[in-house]
Scaffold this motif. Sequence first.
Motif, PDB file in Angstrom:
ATOM      1  N   PRO A 163      18.927  -5.316  -6.390  1.00  0.00           N
ATOM      2  CA  PRO A 163      18.330  -5.413  -7.721  1.00  0.00           C
ATOM      3  C   PRO A 163      17.495  -6.667  -7.968  1.00  0.00           C
ATOM      4  O   PRO A 163      17.095  -6.899  -9.110  1.00  0.00           O
ATOM      5  CB  PRO A 163      19.562  -5.418  -8.637  1.00  0.00           C
ATOM      6  CG  PRO A 163      20.587  -6.146  -7.834  1.00  0.00           C
ATOM      7  CD  PRO A 163      20.338  -5.776  -6.395  1.00  0.00           C
TER       8      PRO A 163
ATOM      9  N   LEU B 176      14.346  -6.422 -10.017  1.00  0.00           N
ATOM     10  CA  LEU B 176      14.362  -6.285 -11.476  1.00  0.00           C
ATOM     11  C   LEU B 176      13.804  -7.534 -12.153  1.00  0.00           C
ATOM     12  O   LEU B 176      13.004  -7.446 -13.093  1.00  0.00           O
ATOM     13  CB  LEU B 176      15.795  -6.030 -11.973  1.00  0.00           C
ATOM     14  CG  LEU B 176      16.342  -4.608 -11.908  1.00  0.00           C
ATOM     15  CD1 LEU B 176      17.778  -4.581 -12.386  1.00  0.00           C
ATOM     16  CD2 LEU B 176      15.486  -3.654 -12.720  1.00  0.00           C
TER      17      LEU B 176
ATOM     18  N   TRP C 230      20.365   6.652 -10.260  1.00  0.00           N
ATOM     19  CA  TRP C 230      20.042   5.235 -10.343  1.00  0.00           C
ATOM     20  C   TRP C 230      20.704   4.500  -9.170  1.00  0.00           C
ATOM     21  O   TRP C 230      21.850   4.782  -8.808  1.00  0.00           O
ATOM     22  CB  TRP C 230      20.541   4.643 -11.654  1.00  0.00           C
ATOM     23  CG  TRP C 230      19.788   5.102 -12.867  1.00  0.00           C
ATOM     24  CD1 TRP C 230      18.973   6.201 -12.969  1.00  0.00           C
ATOM     25  CD2 TRP C 230      19.789   4.484 -14.160  1.00  0.00           C
ATOM     26  NE1 TRP C 230      18.473   6.315 -14.248  1.00  0.00           N
ATOM     27  CE2 TRP C 230      18.954   5.263 -14.993  1.00  0.00           C
ATOM     28  CE3 TRP C 230      20.409   3.367 -14.686  1.00  0.00           C
ATOM     29  CZ2 TRP C 230      18.730   4.943 -16.329  1.00  0.00           C
ATOM     30  CZ3 TRP C 230      20.187   3.044 -16.022  1.00  0.00           C
ATOM     31  CH2 TRP C 230      19.354   3.822 -16.827  1.00  0.00           C
TER      32      TRP C 230
ATOM     33  N   GLN D 229      23.288  -3.631 -13.230  1.00  0.00           N
ATOM     34  CA  GLN D 229      21.980  -4.269 -13.408  1.00  0.00           C
ATOM     35  C   GLN D 229      22.108  -5.534 -14.260  1.00  0.00           C
ATOM     36  O   GLN D 229      21.571  -6.594 -13.905  1.00  0.00           O
ATOM     37  CB  GLN D 229      21.007  -3.299 -14.077  1.00  0.00           C
ATOM     38  CG  GLN D 229      20.589  -2.120 -13.232  1.00  0.00           C
ATOM     39  CD  GLN D 229      19.628  -1.208 -13.979  1.00  0.00           C
ATOM     40  OE1 GLN D 229      18.883  -1.649 -14.853  1.00  0.00           O
ATOM     41  NE2 GLN D 229      19.638   0.069 -13.638  1.00  0.00           N
TER      42      GLN D 229
END
Length: 749
Positions: free
Chosen positions: A317, A320, A369, A376
């Motif tokens: 992640p 992100l 996802w 997240q």
Amino acid sequence: MIRRVGIVGAGSMGGAIAGLVASAGLEVVLLDVRGDDEPNAPAQRGLERAVSNRAFLDPDAVGRVTVGNTDEHLSLLADCDWILEAIVEDRETKRAFFRSLIDVVGSDTLITTNTSTFALASLFPEEAASWRERFFATHFFNPPRALLLTEVACLPEADRARFDWFVRFLERRLGRRALVVRDSPGFVANRFGIYSLALAIRLTGEIGLTVEEVDALTGPLLGRPRSATFRTIDLTGLDILVLGTGSLHESTGDDYSLPPWVRRLFDEGHLGDKTGGGFFRRDGDRQLSLDVETGTYRPYREPEIPGLAEVHSQPFPERLRAAIRLPDPYGAYVRALLGGTYRYVLEKTPDVAVDLPAVDRALEWGFGWAAGPYRQMSALGPDLVAELIASADHGEPGLLTRARKHGGFYPEGGVLEIARDDVIPLDAVSTAGRDRQARVWAELERRGVYDLGDGVVAVRVSAIDQLQELINSATRATWPQALALVPRLEGLGYPYGRMLELAEAGDWQGVEDVIAGVRRGILALAESGIPFVVVLDGQVRGAATTCALWADRTVAYVTSVLGFPELAGGVPPLGSVTGLLVRGVTIPGSPAVGGATTGEDRPTSEPVGLQWFSPAQAVSIPSAARAQRLGVLSPGDVVSLDRDGLLETARAVGATLASSVRARPVKLLALGEGGQTSLRTLVTEITAQANLPPATREVWEQAVAHLAGGVSIAEALAHEGEAWTRALRDGEVPARLQTVVREATARRR
């Protein structure tokens, strides 16, 4: 006990569930409304659609389904142990159906609804008060063959022991990732997943992006599927989205609104791929996209977003954070989408979920996802999350405040508790079992060897000619009581490429050396000092099927495709014929033939059928269930729909084998005259169907004569190896085998 299941509603969802349930070995009654001309036509069409969509994991299971209509055959549900409603997503229609069941169902029957948007309590007919303790929600995801998530909820008055049993049934018998959720509209996955999807659509027009740009931002960049936002809607259907958002808004009062340009597209019947186009469509050779501002179609424009390629290169992640910092308006879009989604999730989680990991798994298992919202937010950190959700109209959600206090949503070794200000161990959450199974698989893939417990060690097998080394290494390092061998083989698993190259170069000593390595690998199975289980969970034709023939037991996922494509080239894979004879073969019309003996000459193998071993059937057996019926897998092997739990099942089987008395076979029984005749007939059939020249036929007839003579297993494998070498000297065999290998490799891709 559940033996017979009634499914009412033969649409895409009901038919798919019927295929799943029948593949688990259960009888199914599939009902739909009465047809105008043919009364059972709607249900029959649903069944046929399920077959064409490969909803039956076991293709032969379609014979377990009985079709009918709700006008004439509602009484068929009286004998069902579980009745599942999968009709149109309309509250009053569902309530009316449940009322029609009051005088039909038995006193012990489970009744469930497949609703995706309504709370269970809102569907329950008060006239059926005796059902309340056995009235559950079972929200399957479509297609269940690929999407394993099923959200399960019950009313407060439920019989919790029975509910817990049913959840385990869904997991173990139907192979579902059963996620226990609260009884609330949309449950968890749709409540949050559709909210984020609707928000992504609204922000498109508000920030002024194109549909191409939004799909570039909302796919893998944010850890979501490649189809992203608008392509996903075209695939599933705009009508499904409009129905879902409408129902969720009605049930929750939350903002699931869609902008006018989307409603206009819906009103005009542009629903996506099912209608020839939606947000995207083709005009001859041209790809067109919807223009958000004008509502008309224009040529597709490849998005040009500064810095996007560099951000994509980072692992998730971590990307992100980089996506948030993209130049505006793109960064602004990402910040608004993530911030809006996170705020909604933080505020509504106490109403819908039993724990935070359940929210993450719902979005990961149901919407694809890469990481759920709490994972997240953990990666971003509470401070950055607070910046993203900052609003003058709302204070900070309580869960975020508590996350700051405890060091995040997932403090080391635990997870933030929803209902009180505390941290609980991860092993205590509802998804702990499935999470643990996933970790075991991941560790096996990473290490190659993993201790499953109870003295059983799993070993990843990457090459059949390395089996001897793998088994020796694993046993020396871990001292197991039993092994679970997991084939992870390239192509058909045999070193055909090397053999063909050496044969072409005329290096026959090299060919013999390669074959000797394969023979040693199979002999390692035959002479293993401890029992072993073979675990099959995919495209396992060739060497993996050979391993299953030699296994003490096999644990297989139901859709595993077994067989020997090599037979189409006229060459039974090395070890396969001897493997069948070792297990003990019964050929129709003859006495028991083959069969291994111990040093005391006592048969020790269970009989299996040999009639499948021909190009007509054995090239490709479409499911492990059929393979078991044909005798490729034995009656004692485990064929399961629970793919996540295969290693856990292998551990249990291996532990049982470790405590059993088993004598390893050392030689093959001599075949009688009838057995030899039948075996020669089979080889003639194999070679004739492959249209092999007489010289190659003679090679295999001679090999069979040796195998039929009561030789030791080591000698039998040596005879097979010699036949291989001589067959490769025939000019036609290498070319045919090369074609078979190439086609099989392409099919796996």
